[in-house]
Design a protein around this motif. Structure first.
Motif, PDB file in Angstrom:
ATOM      1  N   UNK A   1       0.817  -1.207   0.000  1.00 23.04           N
ATOM      2  CA  UNK A   1       0.000   0.000   0.000  1.00 23.04           C
ATOM      3  C   UNK A   1       0.849   1.254   0.000  1.00 23.04           C
ATOM      4  N   UNK A   2       0.333   2.286  -0.638  1.00 23.01           N
ATOM      5  CA  UNK A   2       1.034   3.575  -0.688  1.00 23.01           C
ATOM      6  C   UNK A   2       0.066   4.666  -0.275  1.00 23.01           C
ATOM      7  N   UNK A   3       0.319   5.259   0.880  1.00 23.75           N
ATOM      8  CA  UNK A   3      -0.558   6.313   1.378  1.00 23.75           C
ATOM      9  C   UNK A   3       0.102   7.672   1.374  1.00 23.75           C
ATOM     10  N   UNK A   4       1.184   7.822   0.581  1.00 27.76           N
ATOM     11  CA  UNK A   4       1.851   9.117   0.484  1.00 27.76           C
ATOM     12  C   UNK A   4       3.055   9.255   1.391  1.00 27.76           C
ATOM     13  N   UNK A   5       3.294   8.276   2.259  1.00 31.30           N
ATOM     14  CA  UNK A   5       4.431   8.312   3.178  1.00 31.30           C
ATOM     15  C   UNK A   5       5.012   6.910   3.259  1.00 31.30           C
ATOM     16  N   UNK A   6       6.328   6.828   3.458  1.00 31.59           N
ATOM     17  CA  UNK A   6       6.981   5.518   3.535  1.00 31.59           C
ATOM     18  C   UNK A   6       6.463   4.711   4.718  1.00 31.59           C
ATOM     19  N   UNK A   7       5.994   5.375   5.777  1.00 32.52           N
ATOM     20  CA  UNK A   7       5.508   4.637   6.939  1.00 32.52           C
ATOM     21  C   UNK A   7       4.211   3.893   6.615  1.00 32.52           C
ATOM     22  N   UNK A   8       3.415   4.397   5.679  1.00 34.69           N
ATOM     23  CA  UNK A   8       2.203   3.670   5.283  1.00 34.69           C
ATOM     24  C   UNK A   8       2.582   2.371   4.574  1.00 34.69           C
TER      25      UNK A   8
END
Length: 613
Positions: A349-356
């Motif tokens: 998943x990609x939510x705009x931040x590497x932590x996502x």
């Protein structure tokens, strides 16, 4: 007995059998079967008063607010539906619907468009079915009825339809019975739209960089396994995702103990802190393709860690000293094209931040409990980063008399529409709109996967995220150590040297074949686009009749769209907003078409250049 209600319920049962079964369970609330309830009983439960309009049609009032016109509700609905925005969109979304006059009129007028109806109170649907004929709604080709659905579920369905293709219809009086639910839903919809705008702006700025990086990384990618080989393998372990928020400082002393009890997944921005604390995380996630992101790995090495990255990452990432580098599925057209013809790497998943992405990897590993460390998504005590972070060191390194390090800190705090949000301690903490999008992403994923995976936030003064309860570090530290178990799982995944060599040889052949196929298909698109541009020029110069040019262009368009590489060219093709600017001065459709074909030619040539074809 209400014959209109029975008729509507029969249609509802045929179209939405599961929903009808759910409504049938309301008999305990109603005191009778749903098809036996009288209008007076529904009025009492809903707190509404039903009367007749001047035209004789039923209308209702809630809390002294009329839900429809007291004169002619059907005429009011016709005016509502006679909207150019509705004609231009593929779907209409009614946020609340009163007695349904607007939805019924829409269904009669636009039978081939999608109709979405949202209501949080099931009894209000029964009231509407008792007073209006809903046959057109239940006969609508595409109809979605969301009744008492969690907001995140509503968003997930709207995303599938395409939020940008929806026209939202909201009457404040029709949502007054639960304004909190609908207001929260509106906020989520707005955040989703902001995410799309941010993605478009990012695409404009970085698409060329992504393409260049991917083409430079192709030789290295032939040798790398996909991240999917780890999926489901750590189901017996908890995970700790290590983010780079300012609260990370307080967890560094106990990080070695956490590492012995959890599968540790670290984002690139937090790696320096982990290594300083004496911890080589099990996995490191690097997904940002920019040069400055690479600087987080400067002079670092983690011989025991597995690095997870993407084909578009900045090329030196692939030279990082670690145990192994694995690839996740590419987010971009060229990477997807090649992966479809080689092997599935494993989508994260990609939510705009590497932590996502790091969180999604921990979930896909099968971990039932995920503890988030350093995930503040806020500025507790006005801190922007953990001590010694690359961001902080860069600010001090570039500090000058006229631009001190404090300037960067101020911009970080107040540069993205700051506001105060609830924290996990019951107070308020400074956050901003950028981090609100990340918080929304986590909220939506916690709701989506909450039954199979529980996520805890260890930051007491971090932003409060619904579905992600607070858990102190002591909750992990009280658990038994799992180092041996982790090591056993890792050993079970490893391949022999002969298996590795054979797989690399096979992968290289498939890669070369896929890249050659992409080049040939792109060349075919190039020829078609060049011919189309010539046709446009000839027609504009009067050398070809307009009807003949339109016929030839239609055939060329079909050829381009049928080409499997057409999606590739979209990466560096102008976004919708940018294309509007390019075509702003076009005096007629032919001039606009010529501009579009020129952009296709430019995009294809760029791809061929980077591919060396």
């Amino acid at each position: 007995m209400n014959s209109l209600l029975n008729k509507n319920l029969e249609l509802l049962q045929k179209r939405f059998a599961d929903l009808y079964a759910e409504l049938a369970t309301l008999k305990e609330v109603l005191g009778c079967e749903i098809n036996q309830i009288e209008i007076a009983g529904l009025e009492k439960i809903c707190g509404v008063t039903v009367s007749q309009s001047k035209t004789g049609l039923p209308v209702a009032v809630f809390d002294q607010k009329p839900l429809h016109s007291a004169y002619d509700p059907q005429k009011e609905a016709a005016r509502l539906i006679n909207d150019e925005n509705i004609r231009q969109k593929d779907a209409a979304v009614f946020m609340g619907f009163g007695l349904g006059y607007g939805a019924i009129k829409f269904a009669k007028t636009f039978q081939n468009k999608s109709l979405v109806l949202i209501e949080c109170d099931p009894v209000r649907l029964l009231l509407a079915l008792s007073l209006a004929d809903w046959t057109p709604v239940f006969e609508q080709n595409s109809c979605v009825l969301l009744l008492a659905a969690p907001q995140q579920s509503v968003i997930a369905i709207l995303e599938r339809i395409g939020i940008e293709n929806c026209h939202f219809i909201l009457n404040k009086n029709q949502i007054a019975h639960n304004a909190q639910y609908f207001n929260a839903l509106q906020e989520l919809i707005q955040r989703n739209k902001q995410k799309k705008e941010i993605n478009q702006a990012t695409l404009d700025k970085f698409s060329l960089l992504w393409l260049r990086n991917m083409c430079r990384n192709l030789p290295a990618a032939k040798k790398l396994d996909g991240v999917s080989k780890f999926f489901g393998k750590f189901a017996s372990l908890d995970a700790c995702v290590i983010a780079a928020g300012p609260s990370l400082d307080q967890f560094l002393p106990v990080l070695p103990q956490i590492h012995r009890r959890c599968l540790t997944v670290c984002v690139d921005t937090a790696l320096k802190a982990c290594l300083k604390a004496g911890v080589e995380p099990d996995f490191i996630v690097v997904c940002d393709p920019q040069y400055w992101n690479l600087r987080h790995l400067d002079n670092l090495k983690a011989p025991s860690s597995v690095l997870i990255t993407e084909l578009a990452s900045f090329p030196p990432v692939f030279r990082f000293e670690c145990k192994e580098i694995v690839l996740c599925s590419s987010l971009y057209p060229l990477g997807k094209f090649i992966e479809k013809r080689t092997e599935n790497r494993g989508e994260l998943g990609a939510g705009g931040s590497v932590v996502t992405t790091a969180w999604d990897f921990a979930r896909l590993c099968g971990c039932k409990n995920i503890f988030m460390t350093g995930l503040d998504l806020s500025f507790p005590q006005n801190k922007t980063h953990f001590k010694g972070s690359t961001f902080e060191e860069r600010s001090h390194r570039l500090s000058s008399r006229l631009k001190p390090a404090e300037t960067d800190a101020f911009n970080a705090l107040y540069g993205a529409f700051p506001y105060y949000a609830d924290d996990n301690a019951g107070g308020k903490v400074l956050s901003d709109q950028r981090m609100a999008l990340y918080a929304w992403w986590f909220e939506s994923k916690c709701a989506e996967f909450g039954k199979t995976c529980t996520t805890f936030n260890m930051q007491k003064y971090g932003i409060k995220i619904p579905g992600m309860p607070y858990a102190p570090a002591e909750e992990i530290l009280a658990r038994p150590e799992t180092l041996k178990e982790k090591q056993a799982v890792k050993l079970s995944i490893e391949k022999s040297e002969s298996e590795k060599i054979a797989q690399i040889e096979e992968r290289s052949k498939n890669f070369d074949r896929a890249i050659n196929e992409a080049a040939q298909m792109l060349k075919s698109i190039l020829v078609n686009a060049q011919n189309a541009r010539t046709i446009c020029s000839d027609a504009l110069a009067g050398k070809m009749r307009g009807d003949l040019a339109a016929q030839k262009l239609a055939q060329i368009d079909q050829n381009i769209l049928k080409n499997q590489a057409a999606e590739l060219a979209s990466l560096v093709f102008p976004t919708e907003k940018k294309l509007e600017k390019l075509c702003a001065n076009a005096r007629n459709p032919l001039e606009k078409s010529k501009i579009i074909y020129e952009e296709i030619i430019r995009s294809v040539k760029t791809h061929l250049q980077f591919l060396g074809a």
